[in-house]
Structure formats: structure tokens, C-alpha cells
Design a protein around this motif. Sequence first.
Motif, mmCIF file in Angstrom:
data_model
loop_
_atom_site.group_PDB
_atom_site.id
_atom_site.type_symbol
_atom_site.label_atom_id
_atom_site.label_comp_id
_atom_site.label_asym_id
_atom_site.label_seq_id
_atom_site.Cartn_x
_atom_site.Cartn_y
_atom_site.Cartn_z
ATOM 1 N N ASN A 199 0.789 -1.206 0.003
ATOM 2 C CA ASN A 199 -0.149 0.048 0.045
ATOM 3 C C ASN A 199 0.608 1.240 -0.140
ATOM 4 O O ASN A 199 0.428 2.341 0.174
ATOM 5 C CB ASN A 199 -1.026 0.075 1.223
ATOM 6 C CG ASN A 199 -0.171 0.173 2.685
ATOM 7 O OD1 ASN A 199 1.042 -0.014 2.424
ATOM 8 N ND2 ASN A 199 -1.077 0.356 3.494
ATOM 9 N N GLN A 200 2.193 1.134 -0.184
ATOM 10 C CA GLN A 200 2.856 2.298 -0.427
ATOM 11 C C GLN A 200 2.772 3.228 -1.503
ATOM 12 O O GLN A 200 2.844 2.657 -2.693
ATOM 13 C CB GLN A 200 4.402 1.912 -0.234
ATOM 14 C CG GLN A 200 4.727 1.133 1.243
ATOM 15 C CD GLN A 200 4.525 2.059 2.413
ATOM 16 O OE1 GLN A 200 5.160 3.157 2.333
ATOM 17 N NE2 GLN A 200 3.644 1.488 3.266
ATOM 18 N N GLY A 201 2.625 4.463 -1.405
ATOM 19 C CA GLY A 201 2.263 5.034 -2.936
ATOM 20 C C GLY A 201 0.848 5.241 -3.148
ATOM 21 O O GLY A 201 -0.049 4.827 -2.265
ATOM 22 N N SER A 202 0.531 5.877 -4.317
ATOM 23 C CA SER A 202 -1.192 5.950 -4.364
ATOM 24 C C SER A 202 -1.719 4.941 -4.749
ATOM 25 O O SER A 202 -1.066 4.055 -5.472
ATOM 26 C CB SER A 202 -1.221 7.227 -5.710
ATOM 27 O OG SER A 202 -0.953 6.814 -6.923
ATOM 28 N N ALA A 203 -2.911 4.727 -4.666
ATOM 29 C CA ALA A 203 -3.664 3.521 -5.357
ATOM 30 C C ALA A 203 -3.635 3.543 -6.722
ATOM 31 O O ALA A 203 -3.544 2.453 -7.156
ATOM 32 C CB ALA A 203 -5.177 3.685 -4.576
ATOM 33 N N GLN A 204 -3.820 4.605 -7.349
ATOM 34 C CA GLN A 204 -3.733 4.681 -8.776
ATOM 35 C C GLN A 204 -2.325 4.003 -9.283
ATOM 36 O O GLN A 204 -2.265 3.256 -10.329
ATOM 37 C CB GLN A 204 -4.085 5.791 -9.403
ATOM 38 C CG GLN A 204 -4.478 5.837 -10.822
ATOM 39 C CD GLN A 204 -5.463 5.025 -11.548
ATOM 40 O OE1 GLN A 204 -6.478 4.856 -10.750
ATOM 41 N NE2 GLN A 204 -5.097 4.187 -12.390
ATOM 42 N N ALA A 205 -1.331 4.478 -8.791
ATOM 43 C CA ALA A 205 -0.119 4.086 -9.252
ATOM 44 C C ALA A 205 0.199 2.517 -8.919
ATOM 45 O O ALA A 205 0.773 1.951 -9.833
ATOM 46 C CB ALA A 205 1.082 4.983 -8.636
ATOM 47 N N ASN A 206 -0.171 2.283 -7.847
ATOM 48 C CA ASN A 206 -0.185 0.724 -7.343
ATOM 49 C C ASN A 206 -0.929 -0.130 -8.549
ATOM 50 O O ASN A 206 -0.336 -1.200 -8.820
ATOM 51 C CB ASN A 206 -0.584 0.462 -6.058
ATOM 52 C CG ASN A 206 0.478 0.866 -5.054
ATOM 53 O OD1 ASN A 206 1.740 0.958 -5.521
ATOM 54 N ND2 ASN A 206 0.124 1.398 -3.983
ATOM 55 N N LEU A 207 -2.082 0.325 -8.882
ATOM 56 C CA LEU A 207 -2.920 -0.397 -9.762
ATOM 57 C C LEU A 207 -2.307 -0.562 -10.939
ATOM 58 O O LEU A 207 -2.119 -1.760 -11.650
ATOM 59 C CB LEU A 207 -4.303 0.115 -9.781
ATOM 60 C CG LEU A 207 -5.255 -0.567 -10.771
ATOM 61 C CD1 LEU A 207 -5.555 -1.970 -10.047
ATOM 62 C CD2 LEU A 207 -6.641 0.208 -10.963
ATOM 63 N N GLU B 95 -4.079 -14.582 -19.334
ATOM 64 C CA GLU B 95 -4.672 -13.331 -19.359
ATOM 65 C C GLU B 95 -4.030 -12.379 -18.029
ATOM 66 O O GLU B 95 -3.546 -13.065 -17.017
ATOM 67 C CB GLU B 95 -6.292 -13.213 -19.142
ATOM 68 C CG GLU B 95 -6.721 -13.852 -17.851
ATOM 69 C CD GLU B 95 -8.044 -13.972 -17.781
ATOM 70 O OE1 GLU B 95 -8.738 -12.904 -17.359
ATOM 71 O OE2 GLU B 95 -8.873 -14.979 -18.190
ATOM 72 N N ALA B 96 -3.853 -11.025 -18.192
ATOM 73 C CA ALA B 96 -3.153 -10.383 -17.120
ATOM 74 C C ALA B 96 -4.160 -9.605 -16.155
ATOM 75 O O ALA B 96 -5.061 -8.640 -17.117
ATOM 76 C CB ALA B 96 -2.094 -9.446 -17.688
ATOM 77 N N ARG B 97 -4.069 -9.443 -14.995
ATOM 78 C CA ARG B 97 -5.071 -8.718 -14.151
ATOM 79 C C ARG B 97 -3.985 -7.969 -13.266
ATOM 80 O O ARG B 97 -3.171 -8.465 -12.561
ATOM 81 C CB ARG B 97 -6.004 -9.411 -13.601
ATOM 82 C CG ARG B 97 -6.736 -10.390 -14.512
ATOM 83 C CD ARG B 97 -7.889 -10.914 -13.867
ATOM 84 N NE ARG B 97 -7.545 -11.962 -12.762
ATOM 85 C CZ ARG B 97 -8.342 -12.869 -12.204
ATOM 86 N NH1 ARG B 97 -9.757 -12.823 -12.436
ATOM 87 N NH2 ARG B 97 -7.910 -13.403 -11.091
ATOM 88 N N GLY B 98 -4.295 -6.743 -12.862
ATOM 89 C CA GLY B 98 -3.834 -5.982 -11.916
ATOM 90 C C GLY B 98 -4.693 -5.395 -10.765
ATOM 91 O O GLY B 98 -5.772 -4.885 -11.177
ATOM 92 N N PHE B 99 -4.361 -5.778 -9.407
ATOM 93 C CA PHE B 99 -4.998 -5.496 -8.512
ATOM 94 C C PHE B 99 -4.694 -4.636 -7.412
ATOM 95 O O PHE B 99 -5.407 -4.159 -6.375
ATOM 96 C CB PHE B 99 -5.489 -6.765 -7.582
ATOM 97 C CG PHE B 99 -6.461 -7.848 -8.169
ATOM 98 C CD1 PHE B 99 -7.983 -7.616 -8.240
ATOM 99 C CD2 PHE B 99 -5.718 -8.836 -9.074
ATOM 100 C CE1 PHE B 99 -8.464 -8.498 -9.097
ATOM 101 C CE2 PHE B 99 -6.523 -9.546 -9.824
ATOM 102 C CZ PHE B 99 -7.833 -9.778 -9.705
ATOM 103 N N GLY B 100 -3.454 -3.930 -7.751
ATOM 104 C CA GLY B 100 -2.862 -2.922 -6.595
ATOM 105 C C GLY B 100 -2.659 -3.449 -5.260
ATOM 106 O O GLY B 100 -2.068 -4.757 -5.294
ATOM 107 N N ALA B 101 -3.251 -2.808 -4.450
ATOM 108 C CA ALA B 101 -3.165 -3.167 -2.839
ATOM 109 C C ALA B 101 -4.286 -3.545 -2.446
ATOM 110 O O ALA B 101 -4.494 -3.733 -1.056
ATOM 111 C CB ALA B 101 -2.474 -1.991 -2.345
ATOM 112 N N ARG B 102 -5.274 -3.927 -3.381
ATOM 113 C CA ARG B 102 -6.628 -4.222 -2.694
ATOM 114 C C ARG B 102 -6.708 -5.523 -2.232
ATOM 115 O O ARG B 102 -7.722 -5.891 -1.394
ATOM 116 C CB ARG B 102 -7.615 -3.956 -3.794
ATOM 117 C CG ARG B 102 -7.976 -2.781 -4.347
ATOM 118 C CD ARG B 102 -8.905 -2.650 -5.479
ATOM 119 N NE ARG B 102 -8.544 -3.004 -6.604
ATOM 120 C CZ ARG B 102 -9.149 -3.175 -7.859
ATOM 121 N NH1 ARG B 102 -10.327 -2.870 -7.778
ATOM 122 N NH2 ARG B 102 -8.512 -3.612 -8.853
#
Length: 596
Positions: A517-525, A550-557
Motif C-alpha cells: 500500500n505504499q504510494g497512491s492507489a492509482q499508481a499501485n494499480l 490473461e493479465a490482471r492488476g489488483f494493486g493493494a486491494r
Amino acid sequence: MAYWSARVIAPLLASPLLVAAATASMPAAAQEATALDRLAPAPAGDGLSTVPSAGVSGELRPAVGLLFSYSHQPLSLRGTAPAGSVTWVGRQAILHALASVELLRRIKLDLDAPFVLEQGGASGALGGIRVTAPAGGATLADLQAGGRVTLLPQEGLRPAAALGLSVWLPTGDEAAFAGAGAVRYAPRVIVGAEHPGFRWSASAGGRFQKASSDSLTGSEVLFAAGAGVRKGPLQLGSELSVWAAAGEGSALEVPGRAGAELLLTARWSLGPLTLDAGAGPGFGRLPGIPKARFFAALGVAADVVPSAPPAAAPAAFAGASAATKGARGAARAAPPAADFDGDSVPDAEDACPRVIGEARPPAAAAGARPAFRRGCPPDRDDDGIYDVDDRCPDVPGVSSAAADAGSGPASAAPANAGSQPASKHGCPADTDGDGIPNAADACPYERGKPSEDPATHGCPFAVRIEGSQIVILQQVQFRTGRAEIEPESFELLSEVAAVLEEHPEIARVAVDGHTDNQGSAQANLSLSQRRALAVVAWLTAHGIDARRLEARGFGARRPLADNRTRDGRAKNRRVEFQIRKRTDEGAAGWRDGPLE
């Protein structure tokens, strides 16, 4: 012979083909009474096309057949003397009508009625011999009647032996290369054997006829041998016939000259019906040996009386009293029991009636193996695969065609589970081919490595399949804050690719990127999505079909651990491989688009 001058003999002996020694004091002799064709079909119902069998299997078994033969240049004579000219028979087509009957499992009688359907060539003279071109119309050739008696039936690997005799009656047209003009006879000795997948036969003898200066052929010694390998209804084989002139008795006197003919044959069996075909070259200079021959045949054979007798005599007969025997005369011996594979074990007692086996267990194993199967080949490890075929004869194993799939969840089994290479036929099952048998392999469907821990023995060190996930025991490493994969993770991704290649039933895998969760949520996603895409790109570049990924990104969620600690954040920065679809279609089930 002392009739021809040396002036004629010298150039004739220099000829490349058969030439007769004769004298110039005699008038030119005309060719007459020559049965040119040398093909002698085996009796109808025999196992080979031109070599007779030694055994007789039928109690009462008739057979009929037709054999068509075409020979190319069966007679080609060339002289070098000025007066000599080329004379030859360029072609000859003959149809043989065959019939036979087997009696009492010992005797076989046969008949061959050959018809010269068409032939052609040129007339001319060679020294003092004149050869007349054959007529082109159909004509009957010399009828042949024969028979054989089996003196020694086949027993196991010991072949059968028989005596045979063929007699040709002078029924053919003497002026059309179809008849010898005299009785010919051919005694022979025959040996051979029949096995489920292989048969062979050989004969040796002679063919004799009255000496005649009007014939291009004379008495000869002959030898024939053939063999066939059978697989289901198909038999492929080769047959060789050899002839050698036996002294005088021909217009072409060439003592010691020999010739041979080789045929490659194929047979297709459909119940009682057989279809044969073959072709091959001739070698040598004897008249009647063609440069090439082609043949095709059709045969039918059926038992009027079943050839397999009862395995044992009826009890009433076996226990007949002496008084009854006296009243009936000498008791008849019971017929021999049926033994299809010829291993001396009657079919009624043979555990493997179609395979040559052993009548009694080896002495060393007599007390150690009560499960010995009489009539079967040796099988030391008792796995049902005979030692001759077993690549691991001392360790129980499975067939390469039906290997034991081992234990494990059905959903995790690869498409090729249950098979192993032919080089491991009879060895313990090893579904994943990692050298660790299924019985000891903790991961029988995934290539792994040996381990002292039974729970991980045979499992991959870094990658394994668990339920709906391809679990990686190490993390994919990226450069800090970037989507560039570190080289140290290439070996880990290679193992992931290997698992996908070994499991074509895994049709779709989601590569999921996660961050702390370091950094902004949008950048992490965005970073997690780009890292997932980088892994997909690496796998597709190394042979994995893009439709499966298939590629999926979830960030810090979706954290796994507490982001407030350093160790927790390290665990949350990860890539996961989720199995989203399996299919029984293998590669055919890898489809683009959304999941059904």
C-alpha cells in the motif's frame, strides 16, 4: 555333346545368356515342347504364395484359389555369331486355377490347372537353335497334381517336416511354350513352422523330365524358402526360388548354370478369404526366369470338419473295459489335443494359448512361484508382461499402453496421464516422467526432484499445482517501482512454463499482479497491471500460447499480510497464477474471448 563344331561353340559360350553346346553337323533344331513358366504356386490354402507348407492342420479342409502371374522377358537369348540373331519371349500372362484338400491332419492333395492367357515375342535363330515366336492366344498349359504327407508334426519351436511329390501331365501346347510334351515329376522335402506372428517354410528337391533336344529346359535341382511376418490380418514376407540345371536333357546344355527368383509378398486375410500380391526380379540365365514378375491371387479355405479336436477323450471311451476293447478290436487312439501355438501344452490347459510358452516352471522357480501360468512365457516379476518384452523384468510394472495413473485428484491429472514411453514398458508407472515411480511420488502429475522428505519427494521445488492455483514457492522479482523482471526469476518462470506445457488441459490462467500500500492507489494499480503483463509477455515469448493467459492488476486491494510491517509488505508484493478454466479438449479448448 559331339555334334557341333568349335566354330559355333566359341561364340555361343561368349554370349551373355544361356547357350547350348551343339555341333554344326546337325541341321538346325526347332524349339518344341518347352514349358517356359517356372512359377509353381503353393497349394491352395497354404501360408505362403510359392513355397508349400510342411504341416497339415485340417481334418477335412478344402480350398480353392486363382493366381494371376505376369512375367517380363522370361526368355531372352542373344548370340554373337554372324548368323546368330536375337530370339526371345517378351511377355507371358498365366492364370492358375488351384484346388486342394487336407485330410486327417497329415495329408494334403492339390491340383493346379494353368492357362496361358497371352504371350508375345519374336522368332529367330541362335547358332543351330531356332526359337519360334509363341502364339498370342489363350491355351491350356501342363496340368499339375501333387500331394504331401506330414511325417513330423510341429511341436513348439521344432518345425514340421513333410515329403511332397508333384507330377505334371503333358496337356499343354508344345509349340506355345505351354507344355513339355512329356511327364515331369518333382519330389521334395519340406520343413516349416507356423506361429501366431510368424511363419516360414523351405523345400528342396528336383524337377525331372525326359531328355529332349527339342526343349529349352531339362531336369533341374530346385530349392525354395520363404517367411512371413503377421500383424492382425496383414502378412508381409519374401520368397526365394533357386534352380540349377542337372546334367543334359535340354536344347541349351549348360551344366551347373543356375538361376533364382525373389518375390516380395503381401497377404490380407478376411476370415476364410485371402488376398495376395507380390513382385520381384529374376537372376541368372536359365530359360523361364523373367527379368521381373508380378502376381496377384485370391483364395478361400474352410474346414468341413473342425480342425481342433477335443482336448481329451470322453470318459466312457477312456474307461472302456478290456472286454469292450476286445469286442471292438484294437482301441483307436484319441486324436492329439489342439495346440494352436505349438508349445506342447494343449489349448485346454494353456493359460496363453496364442503365445509360445513353457510347459513347466524353471527349476529355480518351481517352489518360489505357485502362480506359474502353464503355457505362458517367463514373467519373473508377475506383472503380466512377459520377460522378453519387459524393460524391468524383476520389478512389477505396467504396460506402456496403459500405465497406472497413480493417485491424486482427477482435476490435476494431465491429459497424458496413464501412459509412459515404450522404453519403460513393464516398469513401474511414472506418469510425469521425472524418474520417480508414482507409488513414491508425492506429486505424480508434476515433474519434480528427489527429496528426503516423503511429502515433497518428486515434487517441483518452486512450482506446483494446488487446486485452482499454480502455486509458486518463490516470488517473481522486479526492479523497484518498475515492471522489468529480474533475471534471477527466469528459472522460476521457466518452471511455470514447463507446468503449462505438461498440462494442456489447463486452458486459461490469470496472471494476477499485487502490490503493497505504499504510494497512491492509482499508481499501485497501474504497476501491478504492468507487472502482470510483463510475466504474460515472458511466458508467451517462451512458447506458451497467448490464448491461455490473461493479465490482471489488483494493486493493494488484496493483501495477504499486514502492510504496517516490512515482512508483511514483502509478502503482499507478489504475482499469482489462478487457473480459471480446464478442458478435456486439450489445445482445442484454448479459445480467445471471455470464459463461458
